[in-house]
Each structure stands twice: as C-alpha cells, then as structure tokens.
Design a protein around this motif. Structure first.
Motif, PDB file in Angstrom:
ATOM      1  N   ARG A 171       0.941  29.713  10.834  1.00 45.78           N
ATOM      2  CA  ARG A 171       2.118  28.938  11.207  1.00 45.78           C
ATOM      3  C   ARG A 171       2.116  27.583  10.524  1.00 45.78           C
ATOM      4  NH1 ARG A 171       0.764  29.106  16.841  1.00 45.78           N
ATOM      5  NH2 ARG A 171       1.949  27.194  17.100  1.00 45.78           N
ATOM      6  N   LEU A 172       0.968  26.944  10.480  1.00 49.38           N
ATOM      7  CA  LEU A 172       0.861  25.649   9.806  1.00 49.38           C
ATOM      8  C   LEU A 172       1.124  25.787   8.313  1.00 49.38           C
ATOM      9  CD1 LEU A 172      -2.261  24.265  11.678  1.00 49.38           C
ATOM     10  CD2 LEU A 172       0.018  23.215  11.660  1.00 49.38           C
ATOM     11  N   VAL A 189       5.453  22.849  14.322  1.00 48.33           N
ATOM     12  CA  VAL A 189       5.135  24.139  14.946  1.00 48.33           C
ATOM     13  C   VAL A 189       4.527  23.954  16.335  1.00 48.33           C
ATOM     14  CG1 VAL A 189       4.922  25.433  12.792  1.00 48.33           C
ATOM     15  CG2 VAL A 189       2.907  24.294  13.743  1.00 48.33           C
ATOM     16  N   THR A 224      -5.226  19.445  15.678  1.00 46.89           N
ATOM     17  CA  THR A 224      -5.302  20.888  15.484  1.00 46.89           C
ATOM     18  C   THR A 224      -5.111  21.238  14.014  1.00 46.89           C
ATOM     19  OG1 THR A 224      -4.513  21.272  17.733  1.00 46.89           O
ATOM     20  CG2 THR A 224      -4.331  23.108  16.190  1.00 46.89           C
ATOM     21  N   GLY A 262      -2.402  30.105  14.317  1.00 45.38           N
ATOM     22  CA  GLY A 262      -2.147  28.692  14.037  1.00 45.38           C
ATOM     23  C   GLY A 262      -2.192  28.362  12.554  1.00 45.38           C
ATOM     24  N   SER A 263      -3.185  28.886  11.840  1.00 47.92           N
ATOM     25  CA  SER A 263      -3.296  28.605  10.399  1.00 47.92           C
ATOM     26  C   SER A 263      -2.082  29.103   9.644  1.00 47.92           C
ATOM     27  CB  SER A 263      -4.552  29.258   9.817  1.00 47.92           C
ATOM     28  OG  SER A 263      -5.703  28.644  10.306  1.00 47.92           O
ATOM     29  N   ARG A 314      -1.226  24.932  21.438  1.00 49.20           N
ATOM     30  CA  ARG A 314      -2.222  24.801  20.381  1.00 49.20           C
ATOM     31  C   ARG A 314      -3.244  25.916  20.362  1.00 49.20           C
ATOM     32  NH1 ARG A 314      -4.931  19.335  22.492  1.00 49.20           N
ATOM     33  NH2 ARG A 314      -5.987  20.296  24.218  1.00 49.20           N
ATOM     34  N   TRP A 315      -3.357  26.712  21.417  1.00 52.00           N
ATOM     35  CA  TRP A 315      -4.333  27.791  21.421  1.00 52.00           C
ATOM     36  C   TRP A 315      -3.706  29.135  21.104  1.00 52.00           C
ATOM     37  CZ3 TRP A 315      -8.501  25.437  20.643  1.00 52.00           C
ATOM     38  CH2 TRP A 315      -8.771  24.229  21.264  1.00 52.00           C
ATOM     39  N   GLU A 316      -2.434  29.148  20.729  1.00 50.41           N
ATOM     40  CA  GLU A 316      -1.791  30.402  20.352  1.00 50.41           C
ATOM     41  C   GLU A 316      -2.426  30.935  19.072  1.00 50.41           C
ATOM     42  OE1 GLU A 316       2.466  30.281  20.110  1.00 50.41           O
ATOM     43  OE2 GLU A 316       2.562  28.842  21.762  1.00 50.41           O
ATOM     44  N   LEU A 371       2.114  21.880  17.367  1.00 47.71           N
ATOM     45  CA  LEU A 371       0.673  21.634  17.428  1.00 47.71           C
ATOM     46  C   LEU A 371       0.398  20.154  17.200  1.00 47.71           C
ATOM     47  CD1 LEU A 371      -0.538  24.710  15.332  1.00 47.71           C
ATOM     48  CD2 LEU A 371      -0.517  24.489  17.823  1.00 47.71           C
ATOM     49  N   ALA A 401       2.104  19.671  11.707  1.00 46.72           N
ATOM     50  CA  ALA A 401       1.636  20.166  13.007  1.00 46.72           C
ATOM     51  C   ALA A 401       2.750  20.089  14.045  1.00 46.72           C
ATOM     52  CB  ALA A 401       0.425  19.370  13.462  1.00 46.72           C
ATOM     53  N   HIS A 405      -7.859  23.370  11.271  1.00 46.02           N
ATOM     54  CA  HIS A 405      -7.562  24.495  10.378  1.00 46.02           C
ATOM     55  C   HIS A 405      -7.721  24.150   8.905  1.00 46.02           C
ATOM     56  CE1 HIS A 405      -6.049  27.295  13.417  1.00 46.02           C
ATOM     57  NE2 HIS A 405      -5.508  26.239  14.015  1.00 46.02           N
TER      58      HIS A 405
END
Length: 188
Positions: free
Chosen positions: A11-12, A37, A43, A8-9, A3-5, A39, A34, A47
C-alpha cells in the motif's frame, strides 16, 4: 489508523508512486505517503529506510537473480549465449502484472537525475556481477566484460520496449528478439 493491516508495504509503495507522479519525488514526504494510506510516518520507516527504497526495494534480489542465473547455464556455450540464457531465465522478475507499476516507476526515475543515476549504477553493478560469474566459468577478458555489458545493453533496450504504451509481449519474448537483433548487428 489501520497500521497493523496486512499489505502495508504494498500500500505504501503504490501510494508513494502515485504521489511521486502527482507532486514529484522531491516534493513528497514519507509522512505524506504514510498518511495517504492511513498509516503513520513511523510505520513508513518500519517498511522502508527512506523514500528511495520505495523505488529501489528489491534491487538486491534483482541483482542476485540476474547474476546467479549465469550459474545455471550449461557449459560449452559462447559467452554471449551464456548471458542471453541467464537473462532469459531472469525475466521471471518482470511478469506482465508488474508492467504498469514499472512504467510509472520509470516515469518517476526519468525526471529525477539522482534517481536515474542510482538506476544506472544498479545496472552497472549487475553487469560487473555477470562479468565476474563469466570469469569464474573460465571466460577470459575482454570477452567476459564484453558479453556482460552487451547483455545488459540488450536487457535495457528490451526493458524500454516492454514499458512502451500498448506493448503486450512478455519481457522474455522482447529480450529474445533484442539478442537476435544484436546478433544481426555484429554479424553473428
């Protein structure tokens, strides 16, 4: 879970669009997006405030770009020419690398009346903003509203062409052609 990669936005957003196309917008949950991917649903909500924002995130920037572009156009031009130049400078919002994502986004919107209504309201708000900027420049009514609404019609038609399968011209090129076509229609 990663989740901290970074990213994220993005990918989502990509995952959501694919799931919306595959399952339908209404049938897809934030948790499923979520999870697809790696997450958590929590998370997702860090975003995006809701699923719609996956598709409409950037609307504030879009409006500001379109409306504020009017301010950078030199004085002394006809109202529709001001709008044409303003919208031409705003085509940078639609680089070729966004075309495929925009096509998919449009597929999702076009089959969901609630999303389409929001898209149309967004465009009406942009037209109203452009009209207000024209009035600030001293363009009287009804010329300000006619120029703003006509410009947004040109934008929508150009955007539809830009999205067509196999279309390779830039948004700026298509928009310029559509303004010329409008001029031909009204005899300018």
């Amino acid at each position: 879970m990663g989740r901290w990669e970074p990213g994220g936005s993005d990918r989502l957003r990509e995952a959501a669009l694919e799931l919306f196309l595959e399952r339908g917008y209404e049938q897809t949950t934030a948790a499923e997006i979520a999870q697809s991917v790696g997450l958590t649903e929590r998370t997702f909500y860090r975003h995006f405030p809701d699923k719609k924002e996956v598709l409409f995130g950037g609307s504030v920037e879009f409006r500001a770009t379109m409306v504020d572009s009017v301010l950078g156009v030199p004085e002394g031009l006809a109202p529709l020419e001001v709008v044409a130049r303003a919208l031409a400078s705003a085509t940078e919002f639609f680089p070729d690398e966004r075309r495929e994502w925009s096509r998919k986004r449009w597929q999702v919107l076009s089959v969901n009346p609630g999303l389409m209504e929001r898209e149309l309201l967004k465009m009406a708000d942009v037209a109203a903003g452009i009209g207000a900027r024209l009035r600030e420049r001293g363009v009287p009514e009804p010329a300000a509203t006619l120029a703003a609404e006509s410009g947004m019609t040109v934008f929508r038609v150009a955007f539809d062409v830009w999205l067509q399968p196999g279309e390779r011209r830039s948004m700026a090129e298509i928009e310029g052609e559509m303004f010329a076509a409008l001029g031909a229609v009204v005899g300018v």
